[in-house]
Enzyme design. Structure first.
Site, PDB file in Angstrom:
ATOM      1  N   SER A  18       0.866  -1.171   0.000  1.00 32.76           N
ATOM      2  CA  SER A  18       0.000   0.000   0.000  1.00 32.76           C
ATOM      3  C   SER A  18       0.910   1.231   0.000  1.00 32.76           C
ATOM      4  O   SER A  18       1.853   1.285  -0.798  1.00 32.76           O
ATOM      5  CB  SER A  18      -0.950  -0.033   1.204  1.00 32.76           C
ATOM      6  N   HIS A  45      -2.801  -1.235  -3.128  1.00 33.24           N
ATOM      7  CA  HIS A  45      -3.986  -0.406  -2.918  1.00 33.24           C
ATOM      8  C   HIS A  45      -3.904   0.829  -3.814  1.00 33.24           C
ATOM      9  O   HIS A  45      -2.926   1.580  -3.737  1.00 33.24           O
ATOM     10  CB  HIS A  45      -4.076   0.047  -1.464  1.00 33.24           C
ATOM     11  N   ASP A 142      -4.097  -4.655   6.306  1.00 26.79           N
ATOM     12  CA  ASP A 142      -4.429  -5.605   5.244  1.00 26.79           C
ATOM     13  C   ASP A 142      -3.199  -6.476   4.968  1.00 26.79           C
ATOM     14  O   ASP A 142      -2.085  -5.976   4.843  1.00 26.79           O
ATOM     15  CB  ASP A 142      -4.841  -4.845   3.976  1.00 26.79           C
TER      16      ASP A 142
END
Length: 201
Positions: A18, A45, A142
């Site tokens: 991310s 992401h 995540d």
């Protein structure tokens, strides 16, 4: 359960990233040679509603084929698959069939679609102990649950050294889950990954 890294048994690599993860990917992917005989599946992401420039960016820098896959594409060795924006990317391998990509518009997981956890969990089911999961820089958790799924299936997990991450929350969450085999810098990961070169030579 075999929880040590053995380049000779790795059948696939899954990577989650991310915030700050693109920089780490830029240290990993361009060093992989054409003889790298393992598929790499990547979730980064990205902002919803915007096209991802990552396939174009990395295609110019990498020896491996860079793919933004379609649903049901068969997973080929020596290719890097980037999850398309707005879709979860999963691995399907049912009934002895070759693993393939599945794209889903199911609700976001951990506020993200694509989700690292979704990729990791499905890949763990498909590849079992032949899977290597890598958690890179990111600003949420995540990937931690997906990393547990990989370890529970007998696979191996690496996390980026938080001291080298722009946003350390993601690797820290995986480490806190107690399922990370090794904490490595991106440069060390790249060196280790090159051990997975084409075993047919």
């Amino acid at each position: 359960m075999n929880t040590s890294f053995d380049a000779q048994r790795i059948g696939a690599v899954v990577i989650g990233a991310s915030a700050g993860g693109v920089e780490a990917l830029n240290q990993l992917l361009p060093v992989l040679p054409k003889t790298f005989a393992v598929p790499v599946l990547v979730v980064v992401h990205v902002r919803q509603g915007q096209p991802s420039l990552l396939p174009v960016l990395f295609a110019a820098r990498c020896a491996l084929a860079i793919v933004e896959p379609f649903d049901k594409d068969e997973i080929a060795p020596g290719a890097v698959y980037f999850a398309p924006p707005g879709y979860h990317m999963l691995v399907e391998a049912e009934g002895g069939a070759a693993p393939s990509i599945a794209l889903s518009v199911d609700p976001p997981v951990r506020f993200s679609r694509p989700s690292v956890d979704v990729l990791f969990e499905s890949a763990a089911h498909a590849y079992g102990q032949r899977l290597l999961g890598i958690v890179l820089s990111g600003a949420n958790d995540d990937g931690a649950r997906g990393a547990r799924a990989i370890r529970d299936a007998g696979g191996v997990c690496w996390a980026q050294d938080p001291a080298t991450a722009t946003a350390p929350a993601m690797p820290l969450a995986a480490i806190a889950e107690g399922v990370v085999n090794e904490v490595l810098t991106p440069d060390d990961m790249a060196m280790r990954l090159t051990q997975c070169i084409d075993r047919r030579q």
